[in-house]
Design an enzyme around this catalytic site. Structure first.
Site, mmCIF file in Angstrom:
data_model
loop_
_atom_site.group_PDB
_atom_site.id
_atom_site.type_symbol
_atom_site.label_atom_id
_atom_site.label_comp_id
_atom_site.label_asym_id
_atom_site.label_seq_id
_atom_site.Cartn_x
_atom_site.Cartn_y
_atom_site.Cartn_z
ATOM 1 N N ASP A 64 58.214 14.624 78.655
ATOM 2 C CA ASP A 64 58.114 15.529 77.517
ATOM 3 C C ASP A 64 58.772 14.854 76.311
ATOM 4 O O ASP A 64 59.320 13.753 76.412
ATOM 5 C CB ASP A 64 58.773 16.868 77.833
ATOM 6 C CG ASP A 64 58.192 18.001 76.999
ATOM 7 O OD1 ASP A 64 57.691 17.737 75.891
ATOM 8 O OD2 ASP A 64 58.240 19.160 77.443
ATOM 9 N N GLU B 209 58.197 27.963 72.777
ATOM 10 C CA GLU B 209 59.288 27.349 73.527
ATOM 11 C C GLU B 209 60.634 28.025 73.246
ATOM 12 O O GLU B 209 60.748 29.234 73.325
ATOM 13 C CB GLU B 209 59.303 25.842 73.261
ATOM 14 C CG GLU B 209 58.013 25.174 73.717
ATOM 15 C CD GLU B 209 57.969 23.685 73.450
ATOM 16 O OE1 GLU B 209 58.788 23.184 72.667
ATOM 17 O OE2 GLU B 209 57.103 23.016 74.045
#
Length: 611
Positions: A339, A497
């Protein structure tokens, strides 16, 4: 002359460029032509804001990477780079990667060795000074680590000459970066057209294709439920909404898809982004793993690792789940990508010891690192670790083979550039006219973070009906308005997120007061725009109807279609709707299962008129 011509013709035939060859043959041929620097370039992904054709084509790596030997001389004889190297590694836990049992005690030069802290080949290591007995064990097999002479008489001139020779040897090797991405909200221009996007990607590709091996880049998009970075692109409902349809959505067009975030990021403690998922191995396999197993079985190209942890172990350092289960058990043959700056978070604070982070991340089985900005540091560190044999070439080759396999399968070598054929169809009205009738008036917008699209609501009511819009009506406005019905649209603010982390899961103001002010006076239907169930128990009694619209994407007209009876309601809850947050986590089968609306709940209605 004929023999010369024949030899030249044979040398010019490059199997990896021949689409008639088997992919494995093409990979093997290309791998045999690549330098270490070019291989590491394949493993590097950078953000488009630091990318250019020049960077992709001309950025040289490995030019000044001296392999450092820690000599037994005094500190005065060490170079500044040697001192930094010692300071970096002292007392740092380093994973053992690919060395044999006989190589546990491996002198780094003469004065420092790596020592395992426990049994087994995967035990972590520490660096320390050797004892006299260990110094005498010169016959132990160990990796061949090139060393720099500790003789002070050699002089800096000789060292500079060696560096210059090394630069000269590598001057013809231009190891380019081979993956570029757009992060959330990263666009080439405000309201950039499809043509602008293609021009940008093609310019990057031009740099890649101008190198000797002509390996095309992969351009990655941080696209969530549609290409939300692209203005006017179609945005699909979130999975929680798609799940309510109980329909399978199949994309028949071949794409290099990414399954993320592996694994367990949907089950973190308190639902906090990048938190710890506390669950047994059996629970992990039964709840969180099936979606990945299904994606792998269907040929997903890439898998992105989660920021989160499993039982306290960061996923970016979890070799058991990445190499052991994903690659070896599930037989995933695409490539694994980190990520955004994922390996940086392997230390606390992040980026406290980047050498450790790179060593751990690559050793864990991550094939491509989303750097995304400081790519020079990543390339330098990884190159150094490979040349010192802390990371074996077999690990690098495995990563690059996987990356190349995705590129060959996707047809990038045959069609590396963007296609302009459909640029004029993006956001065209043909699509809107096919879905519904009437003109499009942009009376309100529903968006999610990173979304560059406007959501258009159609005029679906009868022309004789008067529609009054008020963003935040007070009780007096409602009481004096003589309204027949009210449609109350409330929900969460935009987020993605970490910005969506919440310990109370309440509807933000003025949503609650709007429900109270309107639904106590007028017959009302409340439309909830949320990305998850929220606290609504105290308001349900005042509502005449409740519609969970979730995040509907760009086709908000679909919500209007069922509200006004063109189509019936058929959706069923894809998640349990709780009463209070104190009940969470709560799932079907739990002893304390007492939801506001159970999993699978949803009224079924028929259309009131023909669509």
């Amino acid at each position: 002359m004929c023999l010369c011509w024949a030899a030249t013709a044979e040398a010019e035939y490059e199997k990896y460029k021949d689409p008639k060859q088997h992919i494995n043959v093409r990979i093997k041929d290309l791998m045999g032509r690549m330098t270490l620097e070019e291989k590491i370039g394949q493993m590097t992904q950078i953000e488009r804001t630091v990318a250019s054709a020049e960077v992709i084509k001309k950025y040289h790596i490995g030019l000044a990477h001296e392999v450092i030997n820690i000599s037994s001389s005094s500190d005065d004889s060490l170079t500044e780079s040697e001192r930094r190297f010692i300071d970096t590694l002292k007392g740092v836990r380093l994973p053992k990667i690919g060395f044999s049992a006989e190589e546990w005690l491996t002198p780094l030069g003469q004065d420092y060795i790596f020592e395992p802290e426990g049994p087994g080949l995967n035990a972590p290591l520490q660096i320390r000074e050797p004892t006299e007995a260990e110094m005498s064990r010169r016959n132990i097999p160990r990796p061949s680590i090139p060393t720099k002479s500790a003789n002070p008489a050699r002089g800096r001139g000789a060292e500079q000459q060696q560096q210059q020779q090394k630069k000269q040897r590598l001057s013809d090797e231009v190891p380019p970066l081979r993956s570029v991405l757009s992060g959330g909200g990263s666009v080439p221009a405000v309201k950039a057209s499809a043509g602008t996007w293609i021009e940008m990607v093609n310019s990057f590709q031009k740099g890649a294709l101008s190198t000797s091996l002509q390996i095309p880049i992969i351009y990655g998009m941080d696209a969530v439920h549609g290409n939300n970075n692209v203005y006017k692109a179609t945005i699909f409902p979130h999975n929680i909404g798609l799940g309510a349809t109980r329909q399978a959505y199949i994309n028949m067009k071949k794409v290099a898809a990414c399954a993320k975030h592996y694994v367990g990021d949907g089950g973190t403690t308190d639902g906090i982004n990048a938190n710890n998922t506390e669950i047994s191995w059996k629970g992990l396999l039964s709840i969180h793993m099936p979606a990945y197993a299904n994606a792998v079985a269907k040929g997903v190209s890439t898998v992105m690792i989660s920021f989160s942890s499993w039982n306290g172990v960061k996923m970016h350092s979890n070799r058991k789940l990445i190499t052991g289960y994903l690659k070896n058990t599930l037989r995933f043959n695409g490539f694994v990508i980190s990520d955004w700056q994922g390996i940086d978070q392997l230390t606390n604070p992040p980026d406290a010891n980047y050498t450790y982070s790179v060593l751990t991340g690559i050793g864990t089985g991550i094939d491509m690192i989303m750097v995304p900005y400081n790519y020079t540091q990543f390339i330098d560190v990884l190159t150094s670790l490979v040349k010192k044999e802390f990371i074996p070439m077999t690990r690098i080759d495995d990563a690059v083979k996987r990356i190349l396999r995705v590129k060959f399968t996707a047809g990038l070598f045959e069609s590396p550039n963007g296609d302009y054929s459909f640029v004029n169809y993006l956001g065209c009205q043909v699509r809107a006219q096919r879905i519904g009738k009437g003109s499009c008036e942009e009376i309100s917008c529903i968006a999610e973070e990173w979304d560059h699209s406007s959501y258009c609501h159609k005029n679906t009511v009868d022309p004789t009906t008067e529609v009054v819009y008020n963003e935040d009506p007070d009780p007096s406005f409602v009481e004096t308005g003589e309204f027949s019905y009210a449609i109350v649209v409330v929900g969460e603010h935009t987020y993605a997120e970490t910005a969506g982390d919440s310990f109370n899961l309440t509807i933000p103001d003025p949503g609650p007061s709007i429900i109270t002010n309107v639904c106590g006076t007028v017959e009302c239907v409340v439309v909830l725009i949320t990305g998850r169930p929220v606290v609504i128990q105290q308001y349900v009694g005042a509502m005449d109807a409740l519609v969970a619209a979730w995040l509907p994407g760009t086709e908000g007209q679909g919500v209007a279609d069922v509200l006004f009876g063109d189509y019936g309601f058929t959706g069923k809850l894809s998640r349990t709707w709780f009463k209070t947050v104190d009940q969470l986590p709560m799932n079907v089968g739990d002893p304390h299962y007492d939801p506001l609306f159970p999993f699978g709940f949803g009224l079924t209605t028929k259309p009131t008129k023909e669509p």
